[in-house]
Enzyme design. Sequence first.
Site, PDB file in Angstrom:
ATOM      1  CE  LYS A  11      -0.332   4.211  -2.430  1.00  0.00           C
ATOM      2  NZ  LYS A  11       0.953   4.490  -2.993  1.00  0.00           N
TER       3      LYS A  11
ATOM      4  CG  ASP B 191      -6.518   1.198  -7.689  1.00  0.00           C
ATOM      5  OD1 ASP B 191      -6.298   1.072  -6.473  1.00  0.00           O
ATOM      6  OD2 ASP B 191      -5.619   1.332  -8.538  1.00  0.00           O
TER       7      ASP B 191
ATOM      8  CE1 TYR C  76       1.589   3.633 -12.376  1.00  0.00           C
ATOM      9  CE2 TYR C  76       1.224   3.850 -10.012  1.00  0.00           C
ATOM     10  CZ  TYR C  76       1.983   3.385 -11.075  1.00  0.00           C
ATOM     11  OH  TYR C  76       3.132   2.677 -10.820  1.00  0.00           O
TER      12      TYR C  76
HETATM   13  N1  HOZ Z   1       0.790   5.618  -6.425  1.00  0.00           N
HETATM   14  C1  HOZ Z   1       1.959   6.255  -5.904  1.00  0.00           C
HETATM   15  C2  HOZ Z   1       2.101   7.601  -6.510  1.00  0.00           C
HETATM   16  N2  HOZ Z   1       0.894   8.184  -6.819  1.00  0.00           N
HETATM   17  C3  HOZ Z   1       3.122   5.391  -6.136  1.00  0.00           C
HETATM   18  C4  HOZ Z   1       4.407   5.943  -5.702  1.00  0.00           C
HETATM   19  C5  HOZ Z   1       5.491   5.410  -6.574  1.00  0.00           C
HETATM   20  O1  HOZ Z   1       5.211   5.097  -7.746  1.00  0.00           O
HETATM   21  O2  HOZ Z   1       6.612   5.366  -6.077  1.00  0.00           O
END
Ligand code: HOZ
Length: 430
Positions: free
Chosen positions: A267, A239, A144
Amino acid sequence: MSNDNSRNLYDLALKHIPGGVNSPVRAFKGVGGNPLFFKAGQDAYLIDADNNRYVDYVGAWGPLILGHCHEKVIDALRNQLQRGLAFGASTEAEVLIADKICELMPSIEKVRLVTSGTEATMSAIRLARGYTGRDKIVKFEGCYHGHVDGLLVKAGSGALTLGEPDSLGVPKAYTDLTHVLPYNDIDAVENFFSACGDEIACVIVEPVAGNMNCVPPVPGFLQALREQCSKHGAVLIFDEVMTGFRVALGGAQSVYQVNPDLTTIGKVIGGGLPVGAFGGKQEIMDMIAPLGAVYQAGTLAGSPLAVAAGLAMLNVISRPGFYDELATRTEFLLSGLQERADQARIPFTTNQVGAMFGCFFSAEDKISQFSQVMNCNAERFKHYFHIMLQNGVYLAPSAYEAGFVSSAHGEEEIQLTLDAAEKAFAALAD
Ligand code: HOZ
């Protein structure tokens, strides 16, 4: 344990907020029940609207490597608050954080700050396309990279949790340019590149997948990506929004000793405030406006508050030994969980890279493929999640998210977690 206030807030939230949440992974759809509403965080703990306290393994989905409200971060923010919130113009602190990022991740020669990980990946892809003059991109199943149109294909995180890895509203023409390969499958990468490598603008990958639970790369996988991209003139993008300054000070690229052409981060560098960045080889980065013709911009980019928090955070985590301690604590947690699962005869296994971890209800020895993640016992996870919650441990409300340990997680918090897990495994065994 009462959750009345959270339940009432959720009912109220449903009225004017779609699904009652501002990001789908918060909605407890993956585990059932009502989402909790939190009012405070302190060190390793979260406090919900009913004053229940939980040891927090979400850490705002990764950024809070020092736990909640670390005094250095709060002091930096307090200082900045008195000097201004936004200027829409450059500051000295941006120069300092750019220098620090380039020092800690030497593959980054130049870096641009943005306000979220999604923006970072979206911009990196545009830049890779501008640089190569090619349109096709490659991503991996279960990875993702934020909610960028062309990357919402077989995506992990909330898309996986909701069972909708492809999104409505994304024009087919966009995703026609996105090719999805299986994560950790070196043959698939080599075959794809032999078929059409010279048409590929970039490969984007989570060097440790953290959005299909936590799945580290198999030996040789990242090296194969590097090799194929170099051979065919494609840009390799790591990423590291989740892994950057998290799995090690130099990110996953330092752990696996593979240098990407571009890196996206977020982050941890915001210390809990909204920030992201992308950076890499000077030759590529210099194609961004105002130097080059790849347009990218942001009014709040390099937010003085986010940069102040990030700099404070980076200074603390640069301390020698910081990551070793964090990894040792995480190891202690995971071995304790494994021991208790084994005692209860619950098929269970874990993955760990630094302070990032995954727990799987599976009889397999090691999880390295997306298909193995999908074969884990999701029902067991749901049951486990709720028992842990009732016993004061907050895990990500989805079987497809990584967990995070912070430097605020001490022996007491880990013991509390192991005691809760013992109860949970015993209940699962019944
Ligand atoms: N990448 C985060 C979850 N794996 C994002 C959190 C979200 O989408 O709120």
